[in-house]
Structures are given as structure tokens and as C-alpha cells.
Design an enzyme around this catalytic site. Structure first.
Site, PDB file in Angstrom:
ATOM      1  N   ASP A 192       2.373  -1.968  -4.323  1.00  0.00           N
ATOM      2  CA  ASP A 192       1.001  -1.464  -4.370  1.00  0.00           C
ATOM      3  C   ASP A 192       0.377  -1.988  -5.657  1.00  0.00           C
ATOM      4  O   ASP A 192       1.078  -2.550  -6.504  1.00  0.00           O
ATOM      5  CB  ASP A 192       1.011   0.088  -4.368  1.00  0.00           C
ATOM      6  CG  ASP A 192      -0.318   0.690  -3.924  1.00  0.00           C
ATOM      7  OD1 ASP A 192      -1.327   0.468  -4.618  1.00  0.00           O
ATOM      8  OD2 ASP A 192      -0.354   1.360  -2.881  1.00  0.00           O
ATOM      9  N   GLY A 200       0.845  -1.203   0.000  1.00  0.00           N
ATOM     10  CA  GLY A 200       0.000   0.000   0.000  1.00  0.00           C
ATOM     11  C   GLY A 200       0.873   1.243   0.000  1.00  0.00           C
ATOM     12  O   GLY A 200       0.512   2.284   0.558  1.00  0.00           O
ATOM     13  N   GLY A 233      -0.204   4.992  -1.248  1.00  0.00           N
ATOM     14  CA  GLY A 233      -1.296   5.709  -0.595  1.00  0.00           C
ATOM     15  C   GLY A 233      -0.809   6.915   0.190  1.00  0.00           C
ATOM     16  O   GLY A 233       0.373   7.284   0.137  1.00  0.00           O
ATOM     17  N   GLN A 234      -1.746   7.528   0.933  1.00  0.00           N
ATOM     18  CA  GLN A 234      -1.420   8.765   1.659  1.00  0.00           C
ATOM     19  C   GLN A 234      -0.246   8.552   2.618  1.00  0.00           C
ATOM     20  O   GLN A 234       0.712   9.320   2.626  1.00  0.00           O
ATOM     21  CB  GLN A 234      -2.642   9.273   2.444  1.00  0.00           C
ATOM     22  CG  GLN A 234      -2.388  10.627   3.080  1.00  0.00           C
ATOM     23  CD  GLN A 234      -3.423  11.035   4.120  1.00  0.00           C
ATOM     24  OE1 GLN A 234      -4.287  10.245   4.492  1.00  0.00           O
ATOM     25  NE2 GLN A 234      -3.323  12.255   4.591  1.00  0.00           N
ATOM     26  N   LYS A 270     -11.284  -3.351  10.970  1.00  0.00           N
ATOM     27  CA  LYS A 270     -10.139  -2.968  11.808  1.00  0.00           C
ATOM     28  C   LYS A 270     -10.224  -3.667  13.180  1.00  0.00           C
ATOM     29  O   LYS A 270      -9.198  -4.092  13.717  1.00  0.00           O
ATOM     30  CB  LYS A 270     -10.071  -1.445  11.993  1.00  0.00           C
ATOM     31  CG  LYS A 270      -9.645  -0.692  10.740  1.00  0.00           C
ATOM     32  CD  LYS A 270      -8.209  -1.006  10.333  1.00  0.00           C
ATOM     33  CE  LYS A 270      -7.752  -0.212   9.131  1.00  0.00           C
ATOM     34  NZ  LYS A 270      -6.448  -0.642   8.610  1.00  0.00           N
ATOM     35  N   TYR A 285     -15.474  -0.646   7.404  1.00  0.00           N
ATOM     36  CA  TYR A 285     -14.043  -0.358   7.639  1.00  0.00           C
ATOM     37  C   TYR A 285     -13.703  -0.574   9.113  1.00  0.00           C
ATOM     38  O   TYR A 285     -12.730  -1.259   9.445  1.00  0.00           O
ATOM     39  CB  TYR A 285     -13.774   1.083   7.207  1.00  0.00           C
ATOM     40  CG  TYR A 285     -12.423   1.654   7.540  1.00  0.00           C
ATOM     41  CD1 TYR A 285     -11.265   1.166   6.956  1.00  0.00           C
ATOM     42  CD2 TYR A 285     -12.313   2.740   8.424  1.00  0.00           C
ATOM     43  CE1 TYR A 285     -10.020   1.735   7.245  1.00  0.00           C
ATOM     44  CE2 TYR A 285     -11.085   3.308   8.706  1.00  0.00           C
ATOM     45  CZ  TYR A 285      -9.937   2.803   8.121  1.00  0.00           C
ATOM     46  OH  TYR A 285      -8.716   3.364   8.399  1.00  0.00           O
ATOM     47  N   ARG A 336      -0.817   0.142  -7.696  1.00  0.00           N
ATOM     48  CA  ARG A 336      -0.422   1.199  -8.650  1.00  0.00           C
ATOM     49  C   ARG A 336       0.914   1.790  -8.206  1.00  0.00           C
ATOM     50  O   ARG A 336       1.218   1.837  -7.008  1.00  0.00           O
ATOM     51  CB  ARG A 336      -1.496   2.294  -8.700  1.00  0.00           C
ATOM     52  CG  ARG A 336      -1.740   2.903  -7.327  1.00  0.00           C
ATOM     53  CD  ARG A 336      -2.972   3.788  -7.241  1.00  0.00           C
ATOM     54  NE  ARG A 336      -3.251   4.114  -5.846  1.00  0.00           N
ATOM     55  CZ  ARG A 336      -3.049   5.293  -5.273  1.00  0.00           C
ATOM     56  NH1 ARG A 336      -2.604   6.309  -5.964  1.00  0.00           N
ATOM     57  NH2 ARG A 336      -3.327   5.490  -3.993  1.00  0.00           N
TER      58      ARG A 336
HETATM   59  P1  NAD Z   1      -4.773   5.044   1.128  1.00  0.00           P
HETATM   60  O1  NAD Z   1      -6.157   4.677   0.699  1.00  0.00           O
HETATM   61  O2  NAD Z   1      -4.273   6.391   0.832  1.00  0.00           O
HETATM   62  O3  NAD Z   1      -3.740   4.005   0.514  1.00  0.00           O
HETATM   63  C1  NAD Z   1      -3.981   2.626   0.501  1.00  0.00           C
HETATM   64  C2  NAD Z   1      -3.168   2.036  -0.636  1.00  0.00           C
HETATM   65  O4  NAD Z   1      -3.429   0.631  -0.650  1.00  0.00           O
HETATM   66  C3  NAD Z   1      -3.539   2.582  -2.015  1.00  0.00           C
HETATM   67  O5  NAD Z   1      -2.393   3.094  -2.651  1.00  0.00           O
HETATM   68  C4  NAD Z   1      -4.101   1.376  -2.750  1.00  0.00           C
HETATM   69  O6  NAD Z   1      -3.775   1.354  -4.119  1.00  0.00           O
HETATM   70  C5  NAD Z   1      -3.444   0.220  -2.008  1.00  0.00           C
HETATM   71  N1  NAD Z   1      -4.193  -1.022  -2.123  1.00  0.00           N
HETATM   72  C6  NAD Z   1      -5.536  -1.205  -2.036  1.00  0.00           C
HETATM   73  N2  NAD Z   1      -5.839  -2.500  -2.210  1.00  0.00           N
HETATM   74  C7  NAD Z   1      -4.659  -3.151  -2.393  1.00  0.00           C
HETATM   75  C8  NAD Z   1      -4.313  -4.503  -2.622  1.00  0.00           C
HETATM   76  N3  NAD Z   1      -5.235  -5.463  -2.734  1.00  0.00           N
HETATM   77  N4  NAD Z   1      -3.010  -4.828  -2.740  1.00  0.00           N
HETATM   78  C9  NAD Z   1      -2.046  -3.859  -2.655  1.00  0.00           C
HETATM   79  N5  NAD Z   1      -2.323  -2.568  -2.449  1.00  0.00           N
HETATM   80  C10 NAD Z   1      -3.612  -2.218  -2.331  1.00  0.00           C
HETATM   81  O7  NAD Z   1      -4.656   4.720   2.678  1.00  0.00           O
HETATM   82  P2  NAD Z   1      -3.749   5.455   3.769  1.00  0.00           P
HETATM   83  O8  NAD Z   1      -4.471   6.649   4.213  1.00  0.00           O
HETATM   84  O9  NAD Z   1      -2.364   5.572   3.281  1.00  0.00           O
HETATM   85  O10 NAD Z   1      -3.853   4.406   4.957  1.00  0.00           O
HETATM   86  C11 NAD Z   1      -2.875   3.424   5.184  1.00  0.00           C
HETATM   87  C12 NAD Z   1      -3.318   2.573   6.355  1.00  0.00           C
HETATM   88  O11 NAD Z   1      -3.485   3.399   7.502  1.00  0.00           O
HETATM   89  C13 NAD Z   1      -4.670   1.876   6.142  1.00  0.00           C
HETATM   90  O12 NAD Z   1      -4.646   0.628   6.781  1.00  0.00           O
HETATM   91  C14 NAD Z   1      -5.648   2.773   6.856  1.00  0.00           C
HETATM   92  O13 NAD Z   1      -6.757   2.071   7.315  1.00  0.00           O
HETATM   93  C15 NAD Z   1      -4.797   3.259   7.997  1.00  0.00           C
HETATM   94  N6  NAD Z   1      -5.291   4.524   8.534  1.00  0.00           N
HETATM   95  C16 NAD Z   1      -5.187   5.658   7.793  1.00  0.00           C
HETATM   96  C17 NAD Z   1      -5.658   6.855   8.306  1.00  0.00           C
HETATM   97  C18 NAD Z   1      -5.576   8.141   7.538  1.00  0.00           C
HETATM   98  O14 NAD Z   1      -6.127   9.149   7.975  1.00  0.00           O
HETATM   99  N7  NAD Z   1      -4.871   8.164   6.396  1.00  0.00           N
HETATM  100  C19 NAD Z   1      -6.244   6.878   9.573  1.00  0.00           C
HETATM  101  C20 NAD Z   1      -6.383   5.696  10.283  1.00  0.00           C
HETATM  102  C21 NAD Z   1      -5.868   4.519   9.763  1.00  0.00           C
HETATM  103  C1  AKB Z   2     -10.915   7.555   7.589  1.00  0.00           C
HETATM  104  O1  AKB Z   2     -11.460   8.668   7.741  1.00  0.00           O
HETATM  105  O2  AKB Z   2     -11.489   6.551   7.151  1.00  0.00           O
HETATM  106  C2  AKB Z   2      -9.487   7.409   8.028  1.00  0.00           C
HETATM  107  C3  AKB Z   2      -9.420   6.876   9.412  1.00  0.00           C
HETATM  108  C4  AKB Z   2      -9.590   7.788  10.543  1.00  0.00           C
HETATM  109  O3  AKB Z   2      -9.268   5.699   9.593  1.00  0.00           O
HETATM  110  N1  AKB Z   2      -8.830   8.670   7.897  1.00  0.00           N
END
Ligand code: NAD
Ligand code: AKB
Length: 318
Positions: free
Chosen positions: A34, A8, A11-12, A143, A139, A36
Site C-alpha cells: 500500500d 491496497g 484499506g477497509q 469501474k 468512480y 501507507r
Molecule cells: P479503501 O479506500 O479503504 O482502501 C484503498 C487502499 O488503497 C488505501 O489503503 C489506499 O492507501 C490504497 N491506495 C490508494 N492509491 C494507491 C496506489 N496508487 N498504490 C497503492 N495503494 C493505493 O478501499 P476499500 O474499501 O478497501 O476497497 C477496496 C476495493 O474494493 C476498491 O477497489 C473498491 O473500489 C472496492 N469496493 C469497495 C467497497 C466498499 O464498500 N468498501 C464496495 C465496492 C467496491
Molecule cells: C462506495 O460507496 O463508494 C463504495 C462502493 C459501493 O463501491 N462503498
């Protein structure tokens, strides 16, 4: 010498975490993967669908991976569009990672959780580490299940798996991927481009958030801590800051006095209303000395500075 696989990575969080890991461990020691390719990437990238256990296992074997950061998931808002698919992706990828780590002697695993594990039964203020978990999104349900699986793999197989319940992460380097907290990134992009903002949450919706620098530091500090200090093997509560759309608007108005936010709550309002407003992260503070560095005004200054460089480089260089 550790070899680290980030799943992943585009992603962000992955975009920023990979750079930190590359700086720390070296460009050839970090395998970004990833579905992509990340934008403007240098280093090793492998295309991977983490729902496919065989592909994942082959990658771990080929690079002799010793640590995995598993970031792939479908987030809260996007997840509601297709709940069954979200469950399948979030659970299958997490189970594949735990299983490959167990069978191929991966020494450390990080799988983030979220404040989305909490639901209406948890206290909304200073939400404690241990409380009832009754999430209202698929979601959040995935988790909670992943947290229990992590605990299971630790107790049953001794796997060194670690996790944080991230709040909404705010960053200038990368765009969020379809969550309920995404407004708090989008608002800065609009302000810096001289545009007003329409918020999909109501003005007094308080949510826990964290600046990307703090989120990355927390992740690396957790992963570097002695195993004996990690007493929570589900996921640690993690607090950064906490604010409402009205408060972030006021913080931005200190830089752009004419900036305005309108409010048009949509389905994400209900999700936000089911989540905590502030988080008690005492366990993280006690066990591995977590302390956030960014408050709303410091974060706002950094976000505006970096996004201004991005959108108006000629103005910031002048
Ligand atoms: P994101 O959606 O920005 O990135 C997720 C990445 O996973 C994407 O680039 C996507 O292409 C990739 N992906 C999806 N399915 C896939 C697969 N089958 N195989 C390989 N890659 C795949 O998410 P993020 O914000 O970077 O979050 C990363 C982790 O942190 C996640 O587990 C999310 O639940 C957790 N999280 C994020 C936040 C937040 O605010 N960003 C908050 C709480 C928890
Ligand atoms: C979302 O809003 O889904 C994420 C998170 C808090 O897990 N940023």
C-alpha cells in the site's frame, strides 16, 4: 505454492482480507502492499505506489508472485473531489496490474468492481447482471472501464482475472475509505459510544450492502472456484443485504433504545439515488454457489458486540 500480492492492503477490505489470506496460505506467502503501512501489522509489508508500473513489476519479480488481489482505488464520494486524478489512479493501477500479470505469468488476479457501475438506466430493484451501465460518478465510470479491460485480458490473453461488484461493505475491524455507503459503518461507531448520529443520506434511501465476513468469503470462494465455472469475466453481481438508514437505526435501537438518527443529506444523496436498491446475484449463485449468511439483525448484533469490545472493553468483560 502460491505467493499472493495484495495491493491496497491497508484499506477497509485489505486489512481484513490480508489476515484471511495469511491464515490460509501462511504469513510468508502474503505480501501486503500500500502507500501507507497498515496499523498493528504482522507479516510482510512493502510500500508500493501501484500507479508506478516499474515498482509493481519489480515487486512481482522479487517475490515470484502467483496471485494478485488489487484493492487500491479512490471510492465514489472522495472521487468526486478530483475526477481526473481519480480516473488516473483507478485506471492506471488496474492496467498496471493486468499488464504485469500478463507479462509475468501471474496465474490469478482479483480486481473488485462495485454496484457503482450502475446508473439511472438500470432497474433499481433486483438489478440484473446484464443491463445498461451509465454511472454518474467518475468512480463508477472507472469501474465499468476496468470490468471491460478485465474481460479483454481474459479473452485476448487468457488471463484468469475474476471480479465481484461489491455492495457497500460493513465492518468493525476497519474504517471505510470515502464512499457513499460509509454511513452504515459510522452509525454503529456512534451508537456504541452512546452518541446520536447525523446521516448524510435521507432516511428512506435503500442501498445494497454486505457484511465483511460475507464479502471476504465471496472473494475467496470466487478465487477458489474452478476456472471453467467462472462464466462472467467482467464482474459478478453480489448481494448481501439491503436496508435504509431508518431500518438500520431501528435495528440498532433494539440494543440501544435511546439511539436517534437525524438526517442531513449532502452531495452523496445524489450518488445513492443513482445506484440500485437491491441486486440480483443469480449468476454468482448458479456459477459458484454463492449464498450470503448475514441479514440486518445478525450483522447488527456482531457489529455492536465487536465495537463494544473496542470502545468499552471493561464493560464487555464484566
Ligand atoms: P479503501 O479506500 O479503504 O482502501 C484503498 C487502499 O488503497 C488505501 O489503503 C489506499 O492507501 C490504497 N491506495 C490508494 N492509491 C494507491 C496506489 N496508487 N498504490 C497503492 N495503494 C493505493 O478501499 P476499500 O474499501 O478497501 O476497497 C477496496 C476495493 O474494493 C476498491 O477497489 C473498491 O473500489 C472496492 N469496493 C469497495 C467497497 C466498499 O464498500 N468498501 C464496495 C465496492 C467496491
Ligand atoms: C462506495 O460507496 O463508494 C463504495 C462502493 C459501493 O463501491 N462503498
Amino acid at each position: 505454492m502460491d505467493t499472493i500480492l495484495v495491493i491496497g492492503a491497508s484499506g477497509q477490505i485489505g486489512t481484513v482480507l490480508v489476515q484471511h489470506l495469511q491464515n490460509q496460505y501462511g504469513l510468508n506467502r502474503v505480501i501486503a502492499s500500500d502507500l501507507r503501512m497498515p496499523q498493528a501489522f504482522s507479516g510482510i509489508f512493502e510500500s508500493l505506489d501501484a500507479t508506478k508500473a516499474d515498482e509493481l513489476a519489480a515487486l512481482v519479480r522479487r517475490y515470484r508472485v502467483t496471485q494478485i488481489y488489487h484493492l487500491a482505488a479512490i471510492l465514489s464520494a472522495n472521487g468526486e473531489a478530483n475526477p481526473i486524478r481519480t480516473w488516473e489512479i483507478n485506471m492506471q493501477t488496474a492496467l498496471n496490474v493486468l499488464e504485469v500479470a500478463r507479462t509475468q505469468n501471474v496465474s490469478k488476479v482479483f480486481i473488485p468492481s462495485s454496484i457503482a457501475v450502475f446508473g439511472p438506466s438500470a432497474p433499481a430493484f433486483d438489478t440484473p447482471q446484464q443491463t445498461q451501465l451509465d454511472p454518474t460518478t467518475v468512480y463508477g465510470i472507472s469501474k465499468v472501464a476496468a470490468e471491460n479491460w478485465m474481460h479483454y485480458y481474459h479473452v485476448k490473453y487468457g488471463l484468469d482475472v475474476r471480479s465481484l461488484r461489491y455492495p457497500g461493505v460493513i465492518s468493525y475491524q476497519s474504517q471505510p475509505g470515502g464512499g457513499t455507503t460509509d454511513y452504515a459503518v459510522a452509525i454503529y461507531h456512534q451508537a456504541v459510544q452512546g452518541q446520536d448520529f447525523t446521516c448524510f443520506l435521507s432516511e428512506n434511501t435503500r442501498l445494497p450492502m454486505i457484511y465483511m465476513d460475507d464479502a471476504i468469503r465471496a472473494t475467496l470462494e470466487l478465487m477458489e472456484a474452478e476456472s471453467s465455472r467462472i462464466r462472467v469475466r467482467t464482474a459478478y453481481n453480489l448481494a448481501g443485504l439491503s436496508f435504509t438508514p431508518a431500518e438500520i437505526t431501528a435495528a440498532i435501537q433494539k440494543f440501544f433504545p435511546n439511539f436517534r438518527t437525524q438526517y442531513a443529506p449532502d452531495f452523496r444523496q445524489q450518488i445513492a439515488d443513482s445506484w440500485p436498491k437491491t441486486i440480483d446475484d443469480q449468476a454468482a449463485r448458479n456459477d459458484w454457489e454463492w449464498a450470503p449468511a448475514f441479514d440486518l439483525s445478525r450483522m447488527t448484533e456482531e457489529m455492536i458486540h465487536h465495537l463494544s469490545e473496542y470502545y468499552q472493553p471493561s464493560l464487555t468483560q464484566a
